[in-house]
Design a protein around this motif. Structure first.
Motif, mmCIF file in Angstrom:
data_model
loop_
_atom_site.group_PDB
_atom_site.id
_atom_site.type_symbol
_atom_site.label_atom_id
_atom_site.label_comp_id
_atom_site.label_asym_id
_atom_site.label_seq_id
_atom_site.Cartn_x
_atom_site.Cartn_y
_atom_site.Cartn_z
ATOM 1 N N PRO A 116 0.785 -1.237 0.000
ATOM 2 C CA PRO A 116 0.000 0.000 0.000
ATOM 3 C C PRO A 116 0.825 1.299 0.000
ATOM 4 O O PRO A 116 0.480 2.247 -0.697
ATOM 5 N N GLY A 117 1.902 1.342 0.754
ATOM 6 C CA GLY A 117 2.726 2.557 0.799
ATOM 7 C C GLY A 117 3.392 2.858 -0.530
ATOM 8 O O GLY A 117 3.478 4.012 -0.945
ATOM 9 N N PHE A 118 3.874 1.821 -1.213
ATOM 10 C CA PHE A 118 4.515 2.011 -2.517
ATOM 11 C C PHE A 118 3.476 2.449 -3.540
ATOM 12 O O PHE A 118 3.722 3.340 -4.354
ATOM 13 N N SER A 119 2.291 1.843 -3.497
ATOM 14 C CA SER A 119 1.198 2.213 -4.395
ATOM 15 C C SER A 119 0.805 3.681 -4.199
ATOM 16 O O SER A 119 0.654 4.437 -5.159
ATOM 17 N N GLU A 120 0.663 4.080 -2.955
ATOM 18 C CA GLU A 120 0.307 5.474 -2.651
ATOM 19 C C GLU A 120 1.361 6.433 -3.190
ATOM 20 O O GLU A 120 1.039 7.461 -3.796
ATOM 21 N N ALA A 121 2.626 6.095 -2.995
ATOM 22 C CA ALA A 121 3.714 6.962 -3.462
ATOM 23 C C ALA A 121 3.714 7.071 -4.984
ATOM 24 O O ALA A 121 3.862 8.170 -5.529
ATOM 25 N N LEU A 122 3.538 5.950 -5.684
ATOM 26 C CA LEU A 122 3.519 5.990 -7.153
ATOM 27 C C LEU A 122 2.408 6.904 -7.662
ATOM 28 O O LEU A 122 2.577 7.610 -8.654
ATOM 29 N N GLN A 123 1.276 6.913 -6.973
ATOM 30 C CA GLN A 123 0.138 7.732 -7.398
ATOM 31 C C GLN A 123 0.334 9.220 -7.100
ATOM 32 O O GLN A 123 -0.446 10.054 -7.550
ATOM 33 N N LEU A 124 1.381 9.556 -6.377
ATOM 34 C CA LEU A 124 1.728 10.963 -6.133
ATOM 35 C C LEU A 124 2.718 11.486 -7.171
ATOM 36 O O LEU A 124 2.891 12.693 -7.323
ATOM 37 N N MET A 125 3.389 10.571 -7.876
ATOM 38 C CA MET A 125 4.488 10.928 -8.775
ATOM 39 C C MET A 125 4.000 11.219 -10.192
ATOM 40 O O MET A 125 2.892 10.849 -10.566
ATOM 41 N N GLN A 126 4.853 11.894 -10.960
ATOM 42 C CA GLN A 126 4.641 12.101 -12.386
ATOM 43 C C GLN A 126 5.843 11.540 -13.128
ATOM 44 O O GLN A 126 6.895 11.319 -12.537
ATOM 45 N N LYS A 127 5.679 11.340 -14.447
ATOM 46 C CA LYS A 127 6.770 10.797 -15.264
ATOM 47 C C LYS A 127 8.045 11.605 -15.060
ATOM 48 O O LYS A 127 8.034 12.829 -15.074
#
Length: 192
Positions: A116-127
Motif C-alpha cells: 500500500p505505501g509504494f502504491s500510494e507513493a507511485l500515485q503521487l508521482m509524475q513521469k
C-alpha cells in the motif's frame, strides 16, 4: 614567626579571553557530538515510531494522512498514474540501517498490486519524478516478511524514479497483441 610570600605573576593580557573561547569551543563540540549521536540512535536504535517522527521534521519531508513519508528529489511532469495503471520504475529499497534489500533499474509494476505505501507513493508521482519514500511497516509488509533479508515490521526506504506508466487498457491491448506475435499500432512500450 615569619610568613613566606609567594609572588603571584600577573596574567597576560588576553589569556582570560582565550580560556573562555576554549571552553566555549569544547562545549559546542560536545553538543554537536551529542546531537550526532542522538540522530544515529534515532536512525538505528529507536523504535519505528521514533524514527518516523524524527524523519518527519527533516527539511522537505511530507507525511500523508496514512503515515507514508516522501521527499521529492526531482519533480516529474504530467499526470500521475492511478491504481489500475502499470508503472515502469527504477528503485532501490533499503532498511533504516542502510542495508539494501532490493533494487531494479527498470521494472514494470501494477500500481495497485504492490504494498500500500509504494502504491500510494507511485500515485503521487509524475513521469520523470524521483522520490525518496519511507513506508511505515503497516503500509509495507508488516509482520509478513517476504524474504529473510527483510525483517518483519521494517520501515522500508525507497529511492524511486517513475520512468513511465500505461493504462490498464493499453496493457491489455499490449498483452493480447503480444500473444498474437506482434506489437499493436499506436502503443509504445513504457520508457521508449
Amino acid at each position: 614567626m615569619s610568613v613566606t610570600t609567594v609572588p603571584i605573576h600577573p596574567i597576560k593580557k588576553g589569556s582570560m579571553t582565550k580560556m573562555w573561547l576554549g571552553i566555549i569551543v569544547v562545549v559546542l563540540v560536545a553538543a554537536g557530538l551529542a546531537f550526532i549521536g542522538t540522530q544515529e540512535a534515532v536512525a538505528t536504535g529507536a523504535t519505528n515510531e521514533q524514527f518516523l517522527a524524527n524523519n518527519a521534521d527533516k527539511d522537505g519531508v511530507i507525511t500523508t494522512d496514512s503515515g507514508l513519508q516522501y521527499k521529492v528529489l526531482k519533480p516529474g511532469e504530467g499526470p500521475s498514474p492511478i491504481a489500475t495503471d502499470t508503472a515502469l520504475v527504477k528503485y532501490e529499497g533499503s532498511l533504516r540501517d542502510g542495508t539494501v534489500f532490493d533494487a531494479n533499474e527498470q521494472t514494470p509494476m501494477p500500481v495497485g498490486a504492490v504494498v500500500p505505501g509504494f502504491s500510494e507513493a507511485l500515485q503521487l508521482m509524475q513521469k520523470g519524478g524521483e522520490y525518496r519514500i519511507w513506508i511505515p511497516s503497516e503500509l509495507g509488509y508488516g509482520e509478513q516478511s517476504p524474504s529473510p533479508a527483510l525483517p518483519a515490521n521494517s520501515v522500508l526506504i525507497f529511492d524511486v524514479t517513475l520512468i513511465d506508466f500505461i493504462s490498464a487498457e493499453q496493457m491489455q491491448a499490449l498483452q493480447q497483441q503480444m500473444q498474437q506475435g506482434g506489437m499493436p499500432e499506436g502503443i509504445e512500450m513504457p520508457g521508449q
